[in-house]
Design a protein around this motif. Structure first.
Motif, mmCIF file in Angstrom:
data_model
loop_
_atom_site.group_PDB
_atom_site.id
_atom_site.type_symbol
_atom_site.label_atom_id
_atom_site.label_comp_id
_atom_site.label_asym_id
_atom_site.label_seq_id
_atom_site.Cartn_x
_atom_site.Cartn_y
_atom_site.Cartn_z
ATOM 1 N N TYR A 260 0.830 -1.205 0.000
ATOM 2 C CA TYR A 260 0.000 0.000 0.000
ATOM 3 C C TYR A 260 0.867 1.260 0.000
ATOM 4 O O TYR A 260 0.578 2.233 -0.723
ATOM 5 C CB TYR A 260 -0.919 -0.027 1.213
ATOM 6 N N ASP A 261 1.935 1.252 0.780
ATOM 7 C CA ASP A 261 2.845 2.404 0.809
ATOM 8 C C ASP A 261 3.470 2.632 -0.566
ATOM 9 O O ASP A 261 3.619 3.774 -1.017
ATOM 10 C CB ASP A 261 3.941 2.199 1.853
ATOM 11 N N ARG A 262 3.837 1.539 -1.244
ATOM 12 C CA ARG A 262 4.433 1.697 -2.575
ATOM 13 C C ARG A 262 3.396 2.174 -3.582
ATOM 14 O O ARG A 262 3.705 2.959 -4.482
ATOM 15 C CB ARG A 262 5.065 0.377 -3.013
ATOM 16 N N LEU A 263 2.178 1.693 -3.437
ATOM 17 C CA LEU A 263 1.096 2.141 -4.309
ATOM 18 C C LEU A 263 0.904 3.651 -4.192
ATOM 19 O O LEU A 263 0.706 4.355 -5.192
ATOM 20 C CB LEU A 263 -0.191 1.410 -3.931
ATOM 21 N N LYS A 264 0.988 4.166 -2.985
ATOM 22 C CA LYS A 264 0.761 5.601 -2.750
ATOM 23 C C LYS A 264 1.950 6.460 -3.151
ATOM 24 O O LYS A 264 1.775 7.565 -3.687
ATOM 25 C CB LYS A 264 0.463 5.832 -1.261
ATOM 26 N N PHE A 265 3.167 5.974 -2.879
ATOM 27 C CA PHE A 265 4.318 6.866 -2.938
ATOM 28 C C PHE A 265 5.330 6.570 -4.054
ATOM 29 O O PHE A 265 6.241 7.352 -4.262
ATOM 30 C CB PHE A 265 5.055 6.831 -1.591
#
Length: 271
Positions: A260-265
């Protein structure tokens, strides 16, 4: 001889008499197509190549797929090391050789369906950790651009544990997701599943793709690659949420937060 039994994220794995036995229990509704994997194993068993670990034997019944492989003595996988330029160059060669396998051998192999795979998880999650609707809509709007791309045999799951090596000999293992697909999926898979947010290594990887003429310096190439990267960040985020609901194992919640963090950032790759 004592059996060592442990569960992977997908299969039950048994170390028995110096063989690795993989057991997958079939389900009525599943995102994995084990009939397709059985076809893949049939082809690889007789294929003259040095980039894939060949199965020793395999059997598909109404209830399960059982496959047996040689245990690779003294091999490591990429999760056990700090990945450097040497490893990246070898992986590029590995992907190149894999994609160059004669396509007419794989006429019976399934073609990957981006929308169908994404929707399986998106529509079957009962309690999403977070609302991912905006990412889903964004990706679905871009999938049209991937239609009609040339298909190659694609591994589709280049996590570090699926890339084995000893000295300069590198092999692919684990064929759960192998299908015909466009070339970008494996490039994106190595980025999203193994290089993660290491921008220096991602840059090395992209430069090696260009050097090997697997990518040319073209805006459409990079647009396609960025779309598939974003797609995979979303796909595996949803997958982790789905798996947590069905397995109740906190490892999937940890994976979800990382994805999720990679999806966002994650920053787009530029040229």
């Amino acid at each position: 001889m004592k059996k060592n039994i442990y569960n992977g994220l997908t299969n039950k794995l048994i170390n028995k008499r110096n063989l690795l036995v993989k057991i997958y229990m079939l389900k009525k509704v599943d995102y994995l197509d084990k009939k397709n994997e059985y076809e893949v194993l049939n082809i690889f068993k007789n294929l003259n190549q040095d980039i894939l670990l060949k199965p020793i034997s395999f059997k598909l019944t109404k209830k399960k797929l059982i496959s047996k492989f040689e245990i690779l003595e003294n091999y490591k996988d990429l999760s056990k090391i700090n990945i450097e330029e040497f490893h990246i160059r070898k992986v590029v060669d590995l992907i190149y050789s894999f994609h160059k396998l004669k396509s007419n051998l794989f006429n019976s192999i399934k073609v990957f369906d981006y929308k169908k795979m994404l929707d399986y998880f998106y529509k079957n999650i009962k309690k999403p950790f977070f609302n991912l609707d905006k990412y889903y809509k964004e990706i679905c709007n871009k999938l049209e651009n991937l239609k009609g791309l040339k298909k190659v045999i694609s591994h589709n799951d280049l996590v570090p544990g699926n890339i084995m090596f000893k000295d300069d000999n590198f092999l692919l293992i684990d064929y759960d997701y192998i299908m015909m697909n466009d070339k970008y999926f494996d490039y994106a898979s190595f980025i999203t599943e193994t290089l993660n947010e290491n921008n220096e290594n991602i840059g090395i990887f992209i430069n090696q793709l260009i050097k090997k003429r697997m990518l040319i310096i073209d805006k459409n190439e990079f647009n396609n690659l960025n779309t598939v990267i974003k797609y995979q960040d979303l796909l595996w985020t949803l997958w982790a949420n789905y798996m947590f609901e069905n397995k109740k194992d906190d490892i999937y919640k940890k994976i979800y937060m990382e994805k999720y963090d990679r999806l966002k950032f994650r920053k787009q790759i530029t040229f």
